[in-house]
Design a protein around this motif. Sequence first.
Motif, PDB file in Angstrom:
ATOM      1  N   GLY A   4      53.539  48.671  72.902  1.00  0.00           N
ATOM      2  CA  GLY A   4      54.108  48.371  74.205  1.00  0.00           C
ATOM      3  C   GLY A   4      53.283  48.834  75.391  1.00  0.00           C
ATOM      4  O   GLY A   4      53.399  48.277  76.484  1.00  0.00           O
ATOM      5  N   GLU A   5      52.438  49.836  75.200  1.00  0.00           N
ATOM      6  CA  GLU A   5      51.653  50.372  76.319  1.00  0.00           C
ATOM      7  C   GLU A   5      50.302  49.693  76.472  1.00  0.00           C
ATOM      8  O   GLU A   5      49.526  50.054  77.352  1.00  0.00           O
ATOM      9  CB  GLU A   5      51.459  51.874  76.136  1.00  0.00           C
ATOM     10  CG  GLU A   5      52.756  52.685  76.192  1.00  0.00           C
ATOM     11  CD  GLU A   5      53.451  52.558  77.526  1.00  0.00           C
ATOM     12  OE1 GLU A   5      52.818  52.875  78.560  1.00  0.00           O
ATOM     13  OE2 GLU A   5      54.613  52.125  77.555  1.00  0.00           O
ATOM     14  N   ASP A  47      61.562  61.354  80.340  1.00  0.00           N
ATOM     15  CA  ASP A  47      60.661  60.426  81.015  1.00  0.00           C
ATOM     16  C   ASP A  47      59.333  60.281  80.274  1.00  0.00           C
ATOM     17  O   ASP A  47      58.584  59.341  80.522  1.00  0.00           O
ATOM     18  CB  ASP A  47      60.421  60.856  82.462  1.00  0.00           C
ATOM     19  CG  ASP A  47      59.881  62.275  82.570  1.00  0.00           C
ATOM     20  OD1 ASP A  47      60.311  63.144  81.784  1.00  0.00           O
ATOM     21  OD2 ASP A  47      59.041  62.527  83.449  1.00  0.00           O
ATOM     22  N   GLU A  52      58.121  57.583  76.281  1.00  0.00           N
ATOM     23  CA  GLU A  52      57.284  56.411  76.040  1.00  0.00           C
ATOM     24  C   GLU A  52      55.878  56.786  75.572  1.00  0.00           C
ATOM     25  O   GLU A  52      55.164  55.938  75.021  1.00  0.00           O
ATOM     26  CB  GLU A  52      57.209  55.554  77.301  1.00  0.00           C
ATOM     27  CG  GLU A  52      58.531  54.886  77.664  1.00  0.00           C
ATOM     28  CD  GLU A  52      58.436  54.025  78.898  1.00  0.00           C
ATOM     29  OE1 GLU A  52      57.351  54.006  79.519  1.00  0.00           O
ATOM     30  OE2 GLU A  52      59.431  53.362  79.243  1.00  0.00           O
ATOM     31  N   SER A  53      55.486  58.053  75.761  1.00  0.00           N
ATOM     32  CA  SER A  53      54.188  58.500  75.265  1.00  0.00           C
ATOM     33  C   SER A  53      54.213  58.758  73.763  1.00  0.00           C
ATOM     34  O   SER A  53      53.152  58.778  73.117  1.00  0.00           O
ATOM     35  CB  SER A  53      53.773  59.809  75.967  1.00  0.00           C
ATOM     36  OG  SER A  53      53.668  59.641  77.356  1.00  0.00           O
ATOM     37  N   THR A  54      55.397  58.936  73.201  1.00  0.00           N
ATOM     38  CA  THR A  54      55.513  59.389  71.818  1.00  0.00           C
ATOM     39  C   THR A  54      54.939  58.404  70.798  1.00  0.00           C
ATOM     40  O   THR A  54      54.209  58.818  69.890  1.00  0.00           O
ATOM     41  CB  THR A  54      56.976  59.729  71.489  1.00  0.00           C
ATOM     42  OG1 THR A  54      57.492  60.594  72.507  1.00  0.00           O
ATOM     43  CG2 THR A  54      57.094  60.414  70.142  1.00  0.00           C
ATOM     44  N   HIS A 101      63.352  65.408  73.544  1.00  0.00           N
ATOM     45  CA  HIS A 101      63.269  64.833  74.885  1.00  0.00           C
ATOM     46  C   HIS A 101      64.582  65.104  75.611  1.00  0.00           C
ATOM     47  O   HIS A 101      65.607  64.517  75.288  1.00  0.00           O
ATOM     48  CB  HIS A 101      62.975  63.342  74.794  1.00  0.00           C
ATOM     49  CG  HIS A 101      61.586  63.041  74.304  1.00  0.00           C
ATOM     50  ND1 HIS A 101      61.322  62.697  72.990  1.00  0.00           N
ATOM     51  CD2 HIS A 101      60.385  63.068  74.937  1.00  0.00           C
ATOM     52  CE1 HIS A 101      60.021  62.506  72.845  1.00  0.00           C
ATOM     53  NE2 HIS A 101      59.428  62.720  74.016  1.00  0.00           N
TER      54      HIS A 101
END
Length: 286
Positions: free
Chosen positions: A174-175, A210, A213-215, A234
Amino acid sequence: MQAEYPVTRFAPSPSGLLHLGHALSAVLGARLARAGGGRWLLRLEDIDTTRCRPDFADAIHADLGWLGLVPDSVLVQTTRRDAHDAALARLTAMGLTYPCFCTRADIAAAAAAPHGAQAAYPGTCRGMDRAEAAARAGSRDPAIRLDVEKAAAVAGPLTWMEAGQGRMVADPLGEGDIVLARKDIGVGYMLAAVADDAFQGVTDVVRGRDLIESTPVQRLLQALLGLPEPRYHHHRLLLAPDGRRLAKRDRAETLAALRAAGVDGPALAARLADLPPGGPDCVFLP
């Protein structure tokens, strides 16, 4: 194999002053470690030398001392540059990185087009032949990107353990193809963080939701490099009175300002520790 006791870390960037959101992460991480007879570590993520300053690092130490939080050890991230470079070289040797010559304006223009709408970076430089890469290299220094789709195929299906929720599916696509390194700062946050978590023996990552999404990408990097998988916690976010998320760039009220105003640091830390880590984001007034 993970240690039987929890090892957590507080990893702020000394690029500004800490606010209450940082304090909540620090307090919850320290509480988890102490309750389990483990260790709570401080890591100063200062690799972006274009933004980080020694006075901000000094302020982090002062803020933690005011809160009554004493880390078991302190790691300055720039001392680990050789290890970060080695991790990047390993990914490159696996054929999973490529040079990217796009400017931010290039990326913004491509993302606005229909073909680029599905990813943060549309892969403009992915698959570029050596001749074109060499021609572009003469005009600007490239960033190094991870070919996430290829890397995900190598790693296979990924999950992470989220406290209170169990196994979560990690989809790193996704990123888009994330930047692993830039000329001005060297290896960036994503790769440095996972390398340093492994080096420090971190078993539990405590941070705001927040950053969830980095995980998936961090789990991808851990799998590719054969690094241990920590558990993730989180937690809820603290909001400004107007409902906005606290952020350095928005000049959220700082811990230094609260300290100067005479707020009792240990009492504030105790109140933060009493907040349930789950639940909706909330306004917290010191």
